[in-house]
Enzyme design. Sequence first.
Site, PDB file in Angstrom:
ATOM      1  N   ASP A 123      56.457  30.548  20.557  1.00  0.00           N
ATOM      2  CA  ASP A 123      56.270  30.838  19.219  1.00  0.00           C
ATOM      3  C   ASP A 123      57.628  31.313  18.696  1.00  0.00           C
ATOM      4  O   ASP A 123      58.449  31.793  19.137  1.00  0.00           O
ATOM      5  CB  ASP A 123      55.098  32.070  19.176  1.00  0.00           C
ATOM      6  CG  ASP A 123      54.625  32.193  17.950  1.00  0.00           C
ATOM      7  OD1 ASP A 123      54.768  31.301  16.857  1.00  0.00           O
ATOM      8  OD2 ASP A 123      53.929  33.138  17.843  1.00  0.00           O
ATOM      9  N   ARG A 170      48.664  37.637  21.069  1.00  0.00           N
ATOM     10  CA  ARG A 170      47.344  37.019  21.140  1.00  0.00           C
ATOM     11  C   ARG A 170      47.367  35.893  22.104  1.00  0.00           C
ATOM     12  O   ARG A 170      48.774  35.132  22.123  1.00  0.00           O
ATOM     13  CB  ARG A 170      46.808  36.716  19.918  1.00  0.00           C
ATOM     14  CG  ARG A 170      47.663  36.223  18.743  1.00  0.00           C
ATOM     15  CD  ARG A 170      46.859  35.930  17.515  1.00  0.00           C
ATOM     16  NE  ARG A 170      47.891  35.160  16.624  1.00  0.00           N
ATOM     17  CZ  ARG A 170      48.782  35.888  15.848  1.00  0.00           C
ATOM     18  NH1 ARG A 170      48.478  36.920  15.584  1.00  0.00           N
ATOM     19  NH2 ARG A 170      49.514  34.974  15.104  1.00  0.00           N
ATOM     20  N   ASN A 230      47.088  22.929  15.050  1.00  0.00           N
ATOM     21  CA  ASN A 230      48.170  22.759  14.465  1.00  0.00           C
ATOM     22  C   ASN A 230      48.310  21.601  13.460  1.00  0.00           C
ATOM     23  O   ASN A 230      49.161  21.438  12.607  1.00  0.00           O
ATOM     24  CB  ASN A 230      49.249  22.700  15.657  1.00  0.00           C
ATOM     25  CG  ASN A 230      49.774  24.014  16.305  1.00  0.00           C
ATOM     26  OD1 ASN A 230      50.188  24.063  17.234  1.00  0.00           O
ATOM     27  ND2 ASN A 230      49.720  25.154  15.411  1.00  0.00           N
ATOM     28  N   ASN A 234      59.333  29.590  16.096  1.00  0.00           N
ATOM     29  CA  ASN A 234      60.412  28.569  15.874  1.00  0.00           C
ATOM     30  C   ASN A 234      60.660  28.493  14.133  1.00  0.00           C
ATOM     31  O   ASN A 234      61.652  28.284  13.675  1.00  0.00           O
ATOM     32  CB  ASN A 234      59.844  27.147  16.102  1.00  0.00           C
ATOM     33  CG  ASN A 234      59.736  26.816  17.818  1.00  0.00           C
ATOM     34  OD1 ASN A 234      60.351  27.766  18.453  1.00  0.00           O
ATOM     35  ND2 ASN A 234      59.083  25.739  18.089  1.00  0.00           N
ATOM     36  N   ARG A 256      60.049  31.247  12.019  1.00  0.00           N
ATOM     37  CA  ARG A 256      60.740  32.293  11.458  1.00  0.00           C
ATOM     38  C   ARG A 256      62.324  32.151  11.790  1.00  0.00           C
ATOM     39  O   ARG A 256      63.075  32.513  11.346  1.00  0.00           O
ATOM     40  CB  ARG A 256      60.177  33.376  12.261  1.00  0.00           C
ATOM     41  CG  ARG A 256      58.948  34.097  11.565  1.00  0.00           C
ATOM     42  CD  ARG A 256      58.376  34.889  12.167  1.00  0.00           C
ATOM     43  NE  ARG A 256      57.452  34.182  13.218  1.00  0.00           N
ATOM     44  CZ  ARG A 256      56.917  34.964  14.359  1.00  0.00           C
ATOM     45  NH1 ARG A 256      56.717  36.206  14.341  1.00  0.00           N
ATOM     46  NH2 ARG A 256      56.044  34.153  15.078  1.00  0.00           N
ATOM     47  N   THR A 269      45.115  22.352  18.731  1.00  0.00           N
ATOM     48  CA  THR A 269      44.205  21.534  18.177  1.00  0.00           C
ATOM     49  C   THR A 269      44.217  21.989  16.538  1.00  0.00           C
ATOM     50  O   THR A 269      43.945  21.300  15.797  1.00  0.00           O
ATOM     51  CB  THR A 269      42.606  21.499  18.717  1.00  0.00           C
ATOM     52  OG1 THR A 269      42.544  23.077  19.054  1.00  0.00           O
ATOM     53  CG2 THR A 269      42.580  20.774  19.890  1.00  0.00           C
ATOM     54  N   ARG A 310      49.182  22.035   9.611  1.00  0.00           N
ATOM     55  CA  ARG A 310      50.375  22.220   9.060  1.00  0.00           C
ATOM     56  C   ARG A 310      50.820  21.211   8.389  1.00  0.00           C
ATOM     57  O   ARG A 310      50.153  19.869   8.347  1.00  0.00           O
ATOM     58  CB  ARG A 310      51.530  22.340  10.589  1.00  0.00           C
ATOM     59  CG  ARG A 310      51.056  23.595  11.161  1.00  0.00           C
ATOM     60  CD  ARG A 310      52.088  23.954  12.042  1.00  0.00           C
ATOM     61  NE  ARG A 310      51.859  25.199  12.809  1.00  0.00           N
ATOM     62  CZ  ARG A 310      52.701  26.064  13.130  1.00  0.00           C
ATOM     63  NH1 ARG A 310      54.056  25.878  13.077  1.00  0.00           N
ATOM     64  NH2 ARG A 310      52.454  27.174  13.777  1.00  0.00           N
TER      65      ARG A 310
HETATM   66  C1  FPP Z   1      54.802  27.761  17.151  1.00  0.00           C
HETATM   67  O1  FPP Z   1      56.007  28.230  16.336  1.00  0.00           O
HETATM   68  C2  FPP Z   1      55.500  26.513  17.645  1.00  0.00           C
HETATM   69  C3  FPP Z   1      54.836  25.405  17.546  1.00  0.00           C
HETATM   70  C4  FPP Z   1      53.642  25.426  16.922  1.00  0.00           C
HETATM   71  C5  FPP Z   1      55.485  23.985  17.938  1.00  0.00           C
HETATM   72  C6  FPP Z   1      56.084  24.220  19.148  1.00  0.00           C
HETATM   73  C7  FPP Z   1      57.030  23.038  19.354  1.00  0.00           C
HETATM   74  C8  FPP Z   1      58.294  22.992  20.051  1.00  0.00           C
HETATM   75  C9  FPP Z   1      58.675  24.024  20.827  1.00  0.00           C
HETATM   76  C10 FPP Z   1      58.969  21.884  20.092  1.00  0.00           C
HETATM   77  C11 FPP Z   1      58.143  20.736  20.579  1.00  0.00           C
HETATM   78  C12 FPP Z   1      58.547  20.189  21.811  1.00  0.00           C
HETATM   79  C13 FPP Z   1      58.177  19.237  22.653  1.00  0.00           C
HETATM   80  C14 FPP Z   1      58.797  18.973  23.651  1.00  0.00           C
HETATM   81  C15 FPP Z   1      56.999  18.807  22.231  1.00  0.00           C
HETATM   82  P1  FPP Z   1      55.890  28.664  14.679  1.00  0.00           P
HETATM   83  O2  FPP Z   1      56.215  27.252  14.196  1.00  0.00           O
HETATM   84  O3  FPP Z   1      54.389  28.940  14.592  1.00  0.00           O
HETATM   85  O4  FPP Z   1      56.810  29.513  14.566  1.00  0.00           O
HETATM   86  P2  FPP Z   1      56.575  30.950  13.298  1.00  0.00           P
HETATM   87  O5  FPP Z   1      55.415  31.788  13.572  1.00  0.00           O
HETATM   88  O6  FPP Z   1      57.756  31.655  13.185  1.00  0.00           O
HETATM   89  O7  FPP Z   1      56.237  30.072  12.059  1.00  0.00           O
END
Ligand code: FPP
Length: 241
Positions: free
Chosen positions: A18, A195, A66, A20, A22, A64, A69
């Site tokens: 989690d 969570r 996601n 990415n 931010r 499921t 987005r």
């Molecule tokens: C959650 O961070 C992350 C995800 C929903 C995607 C995770 C995906 C990867 C790490 C890359 C995919 C890699 C492979 C190999 C499939 P967020 O985007 O919800 O972060 P945020 O809460 O800061 O917005």
Amino acid sequence: MADNNFSVLPAHIGIIMDGNGRWAKSRGLPRKMGHIEGAKTFRRIGEYAGDLGIRHISFYAFSTENWARPEDEVNAIMKLFGDYLKEAEDRLQENIEKGIRLRFLGDKDALTPELRAAMEYLENATKDMDKVNLNLAINYGGQQEILHSVKNIARDVLSGKIKPDEITSDMIQQGLYTAEQPPVDLVIRPSGEQRLSNFLLWQSAYAEFWYSDVLWPDFTERDLDEALRAYEKRNRRFGGV
Ligand code: FPP
């Protein structure tokens, strides 16, 4: 020097990747750049956890939920997933030599035929490996996984194969994507959220939790060490005293 001798290691860790979005936002970059960096972290941490001797490692890449987005973000994650599958195929021999078994947790039906074929190929090609079990949850939901298992049992009841009173929790376990894998001992979630988000619900029944404020793209081997050090000190009672 790295301090990574542990007196006890979890048999199975679950990692919720989690933060990415931010990470990217804080740099004025589009969200997908965070996923690109997050995918690099996934490779690095997966390899390190295997080197430490953790036998089962589950990463949460896409739930499921996601799909809600923006389309370009979903497409970017699917592209990264496709790249990873391609790379795993290219490096299949190396993965087999390292004893890595790959599993993809989740409902494959919603994914493209190309992704599905690559996932099935890799699962099959690595099915006899047992040193490191690397699970990637993609289009995964814990409640959906349990529901799917329960529906299979209901069919057996309907056909008279078993009676309702004969249903055991092991039967539910056997219908999960992680059927023959041990329960999750430790769930790691970076980025400040605390969570479970529908991740490995059944498997995490007695899991310890470890949270950190670091965003997933910034997560390092030292952060994993810290989580494992905290786990080492936990007094697990499984409902006992
Ligand atoms: C959650 O961070 C992350 C995800 C929903 C995607 C995770 C995906 C990867 C790490 C890359 C995919 C890699 C492979 C190999 C499939 P967020 O985007 O919800 O972060 P945020 O809460 O800061 O917005």
